[in-house]
Design an enzyme around this catalytic site. Structure first.
Site, PDB file in Angstrom:
ATOM      1  N   CYS A 129       0.719  -1.315   0.027  1.00  0.00           N
ATOM      2  CA  CYS A 129      -0.033   0.107  -0.233  1.00  0.00           C
ATOM      3  C   CYS A 129       0.783   1.236  -0.024  1.00  0.00           C
ATOM      4  O   CYS A 129       0.314   2.486  -0.273  1.00  0.00           O
ATOM      5  CB  CYS A 129      -0.897  -0.238   1.152  1.00  0.00           C
ATOM      6  N   GLU A 162      -3.015  -2.781  -4.619  1.00  0.00           N
ATOM      7  CA  GLU A 162      -4.115  -3.441  -4.708  1.00  0.00           C
ATOM      8  C   GLU A 162      -5.007  -2.660  -5.207  1.00  0.00           C
ATOM      9  O   GLU A 162      -6.071  -2.081  -4.545  1.00  0.00           O
ATOM     10  CB  GLU A 162      -4.432  -3.789  -3.230  1.00  0.00           C
TER      11      GLU A 162
HETATM   12  O1  AHR Z   1       1.373  -6.470   3.620  1.00  0.00           O
HETATM   13  C1  AHR Z   1       0.636  -5.646   4.226  1.00  0.00           C
HETATM   14  C2  AHR Z   1      -0.492  -4.964   3.162  1.00  0.00           C
HETATM   15  O2  AHR Z   1      -1.337  -5.887   2.986  1.00  0.00           O
HETATM   16  C3  AHR Z   1       0.253  -4.407   1.663  1.00  0.00           C
HETATM   17  O3  AHR Z   1       0.620  -3.136   1.950  1.00  0.00           O
HETATM   18  C4  AHR Z   1      -1.005  -4.464   1.094  1.00  0.00           C
HETATM   19  O4  AHR Z   1      -0.568  -4.526  -0.313  1.00  0.00           O
HETATM   20  C5  AHR Z   1      -2.016  -5.438   1.675  1.00  0.00           C
HETATM   21  O5  AHR Z   1      -2.967  -5.276   1.873  1.00  0.00           O
END
Ligand code: AHR
Length: 662
Positions: A248, A380
């Protein structure tokens, strides 16, 4: 005597009866036929600056807020011997000056005025303390500009949590220009919670900035380097790729806090700091002092990939902020700068030094290209707004760099409406690679060991880009890296390996967590300021990745693939280089299980097999800083008769069996 014997029998007989609650399992490994080649990228790592993984973790800088750029400019700092609530201080004071546009990437510095000989100081608390080790040398640097006719001396000391001095040094800044000053300090003893005190003595005014302390012994002893013990965990995995910088963090909670790689390269003191998006994401684990200094930036990520022999896999913002947060998007007509960032990144990594971005790579000391072959568009993301942006990126990247493989996101969930929509669209577009994420309970992982058995062999490749079994629930702070989760992942990974024809990249997530500063659990590797340990999940990853092999082989029970019959999961590979057949086999049951494994289709096997066992005494078993070795792989040799290994599998166990095919 008779009575004793009888009592012993009473104890032993029921135990024996229960020891094997299932009949022996006859297993065949079809060693004469390669089902698929294993890609070099098969097992990799996912790095994100979450849980203090970069600043306060892998990035070995020990000073927090070294350039006074946190929102609260003195966060992490404490004034020593100060009397700031008076106009007539008798010691000294600090004034934080903001140069604004004049120095937009590093606007602030501290102006220290020293009044008298009692001295004035600044103390930095580090990242939940500083990890200082006995006998090690620490490299202190600072930018300083003394004012005219000032006579200010600087005394630097490391103190332990009890205030005892661990080492010291001094500096005498001269001349009025900004200059970099440095001093080495040798530590007399160890403490994970040490502090750095900087005393200003004499009389006058001195401006200071970029106050920094690194261990001299970083990974490969590089200045501005990484914590060697933490990189070693990664090197030991022998990863096929490294995905960075997330997660994220790529997207930002809003577009303004997205990851912008261009601001993370070049001179370290000109990299613009921003808040870390995990700073206050979870009310139950707030970390208001979590920022990204970008001392560990894209150049360093590429260099790390090279050190590890891993293919670099950067993921870039596609003009969409995190859809769990603001869900802000850049309008399509303003997407060009984002696309340009992707094109420029490919140039930075691979260009010949004649273009602006590749010249920067040269100037940073890396003339050879970094051999970038893949790039991710968005993390995501979901919905038609993502598809639209993904298409614009793909068109531009493929037009200029047709060989670059593009990774498309299939959103945060491994099934459901969002997943189905994206999967259908990306398959119709014949996308290169689709990134699937799964954070789920251990049962989901067992059930999904066959997930890829029927995926289209001619369609897009799959990147299992983020996965981890959750002992409680996703984002629960109670999740544990316990043996149950690791075992479920191992079972699931047999399905990934069996389907290497489709699944070409896999990475557990997240990678690192600071025991005193984490936001998200479970994580693969945990550390404090001096120590670190691998979780059971880490050893599962390591056993797969260190036993990657070159070709997938079929593993059958009767005529069917072995995918959970009697609680047993397995996959096998051949390693062309060592002429070995390597079986990974997992007993998820709580009783002993006899497995008779025949290597079919070979002339002759070695007489002994090398067997590695990973097991926990209970599903709840964990490793920790205090007990890092509760669950560790152990090795032994066992006999092979008639190309058959008779394996008595312990309850809740994971075995890797290597047999030479002669
Ligand atoms: O791995 C932690 C978080 O989980 C990542 O930042 C995200 O891509 C997913 O939701």
């Amino acid at each position: 005597m008779k009575r004793v014997l009888f009592s012993v029998l009473l104890l032993v007989v029921p135990a024996l009866q229960h020891a094997f609650s299932q009949p022996p399992l006859a297993i065949k490994v079809k060693a004469d036929k390669s089902i698929a080649a294993i890609p070099s990228t098969m097992w990799g790592i996912f790095f994100e600056d979450i849980n203090f993984a970069a600043d306060g973790g892998l990035y070995a800088e020990l000073v927090k807020n070294r350039s006074f750029e946190f929102d609260a400019p003195l966060m992490g700092w404490k004034e020593l011997n100060s009397n700031k609530y008076t106009l007539n201080t008798t010691s000294g004071s600090a004034l934080v000056i903001n140069r604004g546009e004049q120095s937009s990437s590093n606007p602030r510095f501290a102006r220290i005025t020293v009044i008298g000989n009692s001295g004035y100081g600044l103390s930095n608390e580090g990242f939940r303390g500083m990890g200082i080790k006995e006998g090690m040398t620490y490299h202190f640097t600072m930018l300083a500009s003394p004012h005219k006719e000032s006579a200010v001396k600087i005394r630097i000391e490391l103190t332990d949590a009890n205030g005892k001095i661990m080492g010291k040094a001094s500096l005498s800044p001269q001349g009025e220009d900004w200059k970099k000053y440095s001093a080495d300090i040798k530590a007399s003893h160890s403490d994970p919670k040490a502090k750095l005190n900087i005393w200003f003595e004499g009389k006058g005014v001195v401006d200071v900035d970029m106050i920094s302390l690194f261990p001299a012994a970083t990974w490969k002893n590089r200045p501005n380097g990484m914590r060697a013990d933490l990189v070693q965990w990664l090197a030991d995995l022998k990863p096929g790729f490294i995905r960075f910088p997330g997660g994220c963090i790529v997207e930002g909670r809003e577009l303004a806090t997205r990851y912008q790689w261009k601001k993370t390269v070049g001179d370290v003191d000109k990299r613009e700091l921003i808040v870390n998006r995990w700073n206050t994401e979870f009310a139950h684990r707030p970390a208001p002092d979590y920022y990204q200094s970008f001392g560990l930036g894209f150049f360093e990520y590429f260099q790390l990939a090279e050190d590890l022999g891993a293919a670099p896999l950067p993921i870039l913002s596609c003009g969409m902020a995190c859809q769990f947060n603001s869900a802000e998007v850049t309008p399509m007509e303003e997407l060009d700068p984002y696309i340009q960032d992707a094109l420029d990144l490919i140039d930075f990594a691979n260009g010949d030094g004649t273009t602006a971005w590749s010249k920067l790579r040269h100037d940073m000391g890396h003339a050879a290209p970094f051999n970038l072959t893949m790039i991710g568009v968005g993390n995501e993301q979901w919905g038609p707004q993502y598809l639209e942006r993904y298409l614009a990126f793909t068109k531009a990247i493929k037009a200029k760099y047709p060989k670059i493989k593009i990774v498309a996101s299939n959103g945060p969930f491994p099934e459901g409406e969002l997943f189905d929509y994206a999967d259908k669209e990306f398959r119709a577009l014949d996308t290169d690679i689709i990134d699937e994420h799964y954070y789920n309970k251990p049962e989901w992982f067992l059930k999904n060991a066959t997930r890829y058995d029927n995926y289209d062999r001619n369609g897009p490749k799959v990147f299992a880009g983020e996965y981890a079994a959750q002992s409680v629930n996703t984002v629960s702070p109670l999740n544990q890296n316990n043996w149950e989760t690791a075992l479920a992942e191992a079972a699931f990974m047999t399905g990934l390996e069996r389907n290497a024809a489709v699944v070409n990249l896999c990475s557990y997530a997240p990678l690192f967590a600071h025991v005193d500063a984490w936001q998200w659990t479970p994580d693969l590797i945990w550390f404090d300021n001096l120590q670190s340990y691998g979780t059971p999940n880490y050893y599962v990853q390591k056993l797969f990745s260190n036993n990657k092999g070159s070709d997938v082989l079929a593993v059958l029970s009767g005529n069917a693939p072995l995918t959970g019959q009697q609680g047993i999961y397995a996959s096998a590979v051949r390693d062309k280089n060592s002429s070995e057949v390597i079986l990974k086999i997992i007993n998820t049951g709580t009783t002993l299980q006899q497995a008779n494994v025949t290597i079919d289709g070979i002339k002759k096997s070695s007489s002994m097999a090398r067997v590695t066992l990973l097991k926990g005494a209970t599903k709840e078993a964990v490793n920790s800083i205090e007990n890092p070795f509760t669950i560790l792989p152990s090795e032994k040799e066992i006999k092979v008769s008639n190309n058959t290994v008779s394996l008595t599998m312990e309850p809740l166990s994971f075995y890797v069996v290597r047999v030479k095919a002669l």
